[in-house]
Design a protein around this motif. Structure first.
Motif, PDB file in Angstrom:
ATOM      1  N   THR A 138       6.898  -1.947   4.757  1.00  0.00           N
ATOM      2  CA  THR A 138       7.020  -0.537   5.121  1.00  0.00           C
ATOM      3  C   THR A 138       8.045  -0.395   6.231  1.00  0.00           C
ATOM      4  O   THR A 138       8.246  -1.304   7.021  1.00  0.00           O
ATOM      5  CB  THR A 138       5.675   0.024   5.638  1.00  0.00           C
ATOM      6  OG1 THR A 138       5.179  -0.872   6.633  1.00  0.00           O
ATOM      7  CG2 THR A 138       4.655   0.156   4.531  1.00  0.00           C
ATOM      8  N   THR A 139       8.697   0.740   6.288  1.00  0.00           N
ATOM      9  CA  THR A 139       9.709   0.960   7.323  1.00  0.00           C
ATOM     10  C   THR A 139       9.356   2.219   8.111  1.00  0.00           C
ATOM     11  O   THR A 139       8.896   3.200   7.541  1.00  0.00           O
ATOM     12  CB  THR A 139      11.099   1.145   6.684  1.00  0.00           C
ATOM     13  OG1 THR A 139      11.331   0.044   5.820  1.00  0.00           O
ATOM     14  CG2 THR A 139      12.185   1.189   7.728  1.00  0.00           C
ATOM     15  N   THR A 140       9.574   2.170   9.407  1.00  0.00           N
ATOM     16  CA  THR A 140       9.311   3.346  10.226  1.00  0.00           C
ATOM     17  C   THR A 140      10.628   3.946  10.714  1.00  0.00           C
ATOM     18  O   THR A 140      11.696   3.355  10.535  1.00  0.00           O
ATOM     19  CB  THR A 140       8.476   2.979  11.463  1.00  0.00           C
ATOM     20  OG1 THR A 140       9.290   2.159  12.307  1.00  0.00           O
ATOM     21  CG2 THR A 140       7.221   2.236  11.101  1.00  0.00           C
ATOM     22  N   ALA A 141      10.517   5.073  11.333  1.00  0.00           N
ATOM     23  CA  ALA A 141      11.712   5.770  11.819  1.00  0.00           C
ATOM     24  C   ALA A 141      12.421   4.997  12.926  1.00  0.00           C
ATOM     25  O   ALA A 141      13.586   5.234  13.211  1.00  0.00           O
ATOM     26  CB  ALA A 141      11.319   7.155  12.317  1.00  0.00           C
ATOM     27  N   THR A 142      11.726   4.064  13.550  1.00  0.00           N
ATOM     28  CA  THR A 142      12.354   3.321  14.653  1.00  0.00           C
ATOM     29  C   THR A 142      13.144   2.112  14.147  1.00  0.00           C
ATOM     30  O   THR A 142      13.534   1.252  14.917  1.00  0.00           O
ATOM     31  CB  THR A 142      11.284   2.821  15.642  1.00  0.00           C
ATOM     32  OG1 THR A 142      10.354   2.021  14.901  1.00  0.00           O
ATOM     33  CG2 THR A 142      10.566   3.948  16.317  1.00  0.00           C
ATOM     34  N   ASP A 143      13.368   2.079  12.828  1.00  0.00           N
ATOM     35  CA  ASP A 143      14.117   0.977  12.227  1.00  0.00           C
ATOM     36  C   ASP A 143      13.418  -0.370  12.351  1.00  0.00           C
ATOM     37  O   ASP A 143      14.066  -1.400  12.303  1.00  0.00           O
ATOM     38  CB  ASP A 143      15.532   0.874  12.819  1.00  0.00           C
ATOM     39  CG  ASP A 143      16.429   1.960  12.252  1.00  0.00           C
ATOM     40  OD1 ASP A 143      16.081   2.477  11.169  1.00  0.00           O
ATOM     41  OD2 ASP A 143      17.441   2.271  12.882  1.00  0.00           O
ATOM     42  N   THR A 144      12.139  -0.321  12.536  1.00  0.00           N
ATOM     43  CA  THR A 144      11.371  -1.560  12.466  1.00  0.00           C
ATOM     44  C   THR A 144      10.733  -1.634  11.079  1.00  0.00           C
ATOM     45  O   THR A 144      10.149  -0.653  10.618  1.00  0.00           O
ATOM     46  CB  THR A 144      10.283  -1.600  13.550  1.00  0.00           C
ATOM     47  OG1 THR A 144      10.906  -1.493  14.830  1.00  0.00           O
ATOM     48  CG2 THR A 144       9.507  -2.905  13.492  1.00  0.00           C
ATOM     49  N   THR A 145      10.917  -2.780  10.444  1.00  0.00           N
ATOM     50  CA  THR A 145      10.283  -2.989   9.138  1.00  0.00           C
ATOM     51  C   THR A 145       9.032  -3.820   9.354  1.00  0.00           C
ATOM     52  O   THR A 145       9.041  -4.756  10.160  1.00  0.00           O
ATOM     53  CB  THR A 145      11.249  -3.744   8.207  1.00  0.00           C
ATOM     54  OG1 THR A 145      12.472  -3.000   8.145  1.00  0.00           O
ATOM     55  CG2 THR A 145      10.693  -3.883   6.813  1.00  0.00           C
ATOM     56  N   PHE A 146       7.961  -3.464   8.656  1.00  0.00           N
ATOM     57  CA  PHE A 146       6.707  -4.203   8.826  1.00  0.00           C
ATOM     58  C   PHE A 146       6.340  -4.927   7.540  1.00  0.00           C
ATOM     59  O   PHE A 146       6.491  -4.385   6.435  1.00  0.00           O
ATOM     60  CB  PHE A 146       5.576  -3.250   9.223  1.00  0.00           C
ATOM     61  CG  PHE A 146       5.754  -2.686  10.602  1.00  0.00           C
ATOM     62  CD1 PHE A 146       5.504  -3.467  11.725  1.00  0.00           C
ATOM     63  CD2 PHE A 146       6.202  -1.384  10.775  1.00  0.00           C
ATOM     64  CE1 PHE A 146       5.685  -2.945  13.001  1.00  0.00           C
ATOM     65  CE2 PHE A 146       6.385  -0.861  12.044  1.00  0.00           C
ATOM     66  CZ  PHE A 146       6.127  -1.642  13.167  1.00  0.00           C
ATOM     67  N   PHE A 147       5.874  -6.147   7.709  1.00  0.00           N
ATOM     68  CA  PHE A 147       5.347  -6.931   6.592  1.00  0.00           C
ATOM     69  C   PHE A 147       3.881  -7.200   6.875  1.00  0.00           C
ATOM     70  O   PHE A 147       3.548  -7.829   7.887  1.00  0.00           O
ATOM     71  CB  PHE A 147       6.112  -8.258   6.463  1.00  0.00           C
ATOM     72  CG  PHE A 147       7.560  -8.092   6.106  1.00  0.00           C
ATOM     73  CD1 PHE A 147       7.962  -8.063   4.772  1.00  0.00           C
ATOM     74  CD2 PHE A 147       8.532  -7.965   7.105  1.00  0.00           C
ATOM     75  CE1 PHE A 147       9.300  -7.906   4.451  1.00  0.00           C
ATOM     76  CE2 PHE A 147       9.868  -7.819   6.784  1.00  0.00           C
ATOM     77  CZ  PHE A 147      10.254  -7.783   5.445  1.00  0.00           C
ATOM     78  N   ASP A 148       3.026  -6.696   6.000  1.00  0.00           N
ATOM     79  CA  ASP A 148       1.593  -6.930   6.158  1.00  0.00           C
ATOM     80  C   ASP A 148       1.193  -8.154   5.355  1.00  0.00           C
ATOM     81  O   ASP A 148       1.608  -8.309   4.205  1.00  0.00           O
ATOM     82  CB  ASP A 148       0.798  -5.717   5.653  1.00  0.00           C
ATOM     83  CG  ASP A 148       0.939  -4.542   6.611  1.00  0.00           C
ATOM     84  OD1 ASP A 148       1.341  -4.778   7.777  1.00  0.00           O
ATOM     85  OD2 ASP A 148       0.665  -3.406   6.201  1.00  0.00           O
ATOM     86  N   CYS A 149       0.401  -9.011   5.971  1.00  0.00           N
ATOM     87  CA  CYS A 149      -0.029 -10.184   5.213  1.00  0.00           C
ATOM     88  C   CYS A 149      -1.490 -10.504   5.463  1.00  0.00           C
ATOM     89  O   CYS A 149      -2.001 -10.312   6.576  1.00  0.00           O
ATOM     90  CB  CYS A 149       0.865 -11.381   5.497  1.00  0.00           C
ATOM     91  SG  CYS A 149       1.335 -11.609   7.196  1.00  0.00           S
ATOM     92  N   ALA A 150      -2.147 -10.994   4.409  1.00  0.00           N
ATOM     93  CA  ALA A 150      -3.544 -11.419   4.527  1.00  0.00           C
ATOM     94  C   ALA A 150      -3.631 -12.697   5.337  1.00  0.00           C
ATOM     95  O   ALA A 150      -4.612 -12.950   6.024  1.00  0.00           O
ATOM     96  CB  ALA A 150      -4.129 -11.628   3.127  1.00  0.00           C
TER      97      ALA A 150
END
Ligand SMILES: [Zn+2]
Length: 502
Positions: free
Chosen positions: A2-14
């Motif tokens: 997922t990407t936010t407006a602050t240009d940080t991309t997030f990777f969610d992992c189990a």
């Protein structure tokens, strides 16, 4: 992702293996990526709804050639290295961009972010620098970081002996054809060094610098004169560029080295100033403990190619001796992964299975395996230490592999099984769902994003089939290569190259 407006991309992992073998796995983590680096690693709030992932640092392939067609496809199965080499020319040259892009695509799909390309197979049909540009462009489009080592040699084109002597050992009917295709046409050391400068200038002007590090690529001592190796050592010292070279890959190379350098081939490299932290030696399958000790002392790297050494009947490298001597050892695939598929995870597991120790002995730990498969390779690619490579910690390069956890743990009987155990027991390229290199997602849902791999591969195969159908002469060359392989066998088996080295 997922990407936010602050240009940080997030990777969610189990699961996250941030530093495999050194740190325990963490459950339910969110990795933030910004500016190409890991910006945050935090516990995830609440269970996510997307597919469950296992995140780990990307792999490195510290010795490769970006070959496109597999060895058995070329009719070279069961050939040892010495007679296998001529089979690489059994097909005509093809478009270098298509060849490199499809090869790089296989690498990144299998989780490799850093890749050494010792460019020994020149496709031809255009100036060398233009071909190198096509390869650089392919690396940029696919999104992989490569060390491009310009292949350099000036002697012994056919075997470990001067070409004239080898030719007399072959059946008369193939001598002319072999001489024409394989006898070395040496270029002066200064000219070969200048070509590397030209390629480096192209990389800089073309803006490929983030993806490509240009290197000197002497093929091996038996294929390079002392004058050429000395010139390379000096040029590397002057420019700081890395050097990548094959070394003691087979038992015949061991014999040759002992004849040609009775004082020790590694000591010889040291005496001419080549044995430095900028050097990566591919293979060292037949290196002795005292040679490994000197390599470790000088800070050179070794790239071990486990499957390639099995496929080409070269042997099993003394990896545990290398570790014991303190060598920096990295994994190479050499275009010869066990299933001829560039599966780097399976390659790492194979090395671990062979070297972890028998019974209750431990001769290679999972942490050492990860050093081998991920942490050490980036240095061989870029020529300098890459801080935090092979780890997913804040500030490290965002080189991330995400595996399909539900596919890897498809039995899911116990919740407390270490994810690293499952990875080392059965993880392979088919489990890789997503790959991120330097913060850029280059593989999604198991597919390469930057190029259309399937279309390019189909195009390449169509062109190759058409070229083979149109070129009747190439069938003749294949027959020559098969005859050459038969004639080289007694040449090596009987040690006939022993008296002609130097
Ligand atoms: Zn190689």
């Amino acid at each position: 992702m997922t990407t936010t407006a602050t240009d940080t991309t997030f990777f969610d992992c189990a699961w996250l293996l941030a530093d495999p073998g050194a740190e325990p796995a963490q459950r339910d983590v969110r990795i933030g990526v910004a500016g190409g680096r890991v910006a945050s690693v935090e516990a995830r709030q609440g269970m996510g709804t997307g597919p469950r992932r296992l995140a780990l640092p990307a792999l490195a392939n510290a010795h490769d050639h970006a070959r496109t067609f597999r060895s058995a496809t070329l009719g070279a199965f069961n050939q040892p290295l010495e007679s296998w080499l001529p089979f690489l020319g059994a097909v005509p040259g093809m478009d270098p961009y298509l060849c490199a892009a499809t090869s790089f695509a296989r690498s990144v799909r299998n989780g490799v972010a850093h890749l050494v390309v010792h460019y020994t197979r020149v496709q031809g049909g255009m100036p060398y620098v233009d071909e190198a540009r096509a390869v650089a462009h392919a690396a940029q489009d696919v999104g992989v970081r490569i060390g491009f080592a310009v292949s350099m040699r000036d002697r012994n084109g056919i075997a470990y002996c001067d070409d004239t002597t080898v030719l007399t050992a072959l059946r008369p009917g193939i001598r002319d054809a072999v001489a024409q295709r394989l006898a070395v046409k040496p270029a002066a050391p200064a000219q070969q060094i200048a070509l590397v400068d030209e390629v480096a200038a192209m990389v800089q002007e073309g803006g490929y610098g983030d993806h490509v590090t240009v290197q000197y690529g002497p093929t091996a001592v038996q294929w390079c004169s002392t004058a050429l190796l000395e010139a390379i050592a000096q040029a590397s010292a002057d420019t700081g560029r890395p050097v990548h070279m094959h070394m003691l890959e087979t038992k015949y190379q061991r014999d040759w080295a002992d004849h040609a350098h009775p004082g020790g081939i590694v000591k010889f490299l040291d005496s001419i100033g080549l044995l430095t932290p900028r050097l990566t030696l591919a293979h060292c399958t037949w290196a002795r403990p005292e040679e490994l000790a000197l390599i470790a002392e000088r800070g050179a790297s070794i790239a071990v190619n486990t499957s390639s050494n099995l496929g080409l009947k070269s042997g099993i490298a003394p990896l545990t001796d290398m570790l014991k001597q303190g060598c920096r050892v990295a994994m190479g695939l050499d275009g010869m992964a066990f299933d001829e598929d560039d599966d780097a995870l399976r390659e790492a597991r194979l090395a671990y299975a062979l070297h972890r120790g028998w019974g209750f002995d431990t001769t290679m730990t999972p942490e050492q395996l990860w050093g081998f498969a991920s942490r050490h390779g980036p240095r061989s690619v870029s020529g300098a230490a890459v801080p935090s490579s092979g780890r997913l910690v804040v500030g490290a390069p965002a080189d991330i592999v995400l595996l399909d956890w539900d596919a890897l743990d498809d039995d899911a009987l116990f919740a407390d099984i270490d994810p690293l155990d499952l990875l080392l027991a059965r993880g392979n390229g088919t489990h890789i769902a997503e790959v991120c290199i330097g913060g850029r997602t280059v593989v999604e849902a198991g597919r390469v994003i930057g190029i259309d791999e399937a279309v390019m591969r189909a195009e390449l195969l169509a062109r190759m089939r058409a070229a083979l159908a149109a070129d009747a002469g190439h069938g003749g060359w294949r027959a020559t290569v098969q005859a050459l392989a038969q004639d080289l066998a007694p040449f090596y088996r009987d040690g006939r190259f022993g008296g002609c080295c130097g």
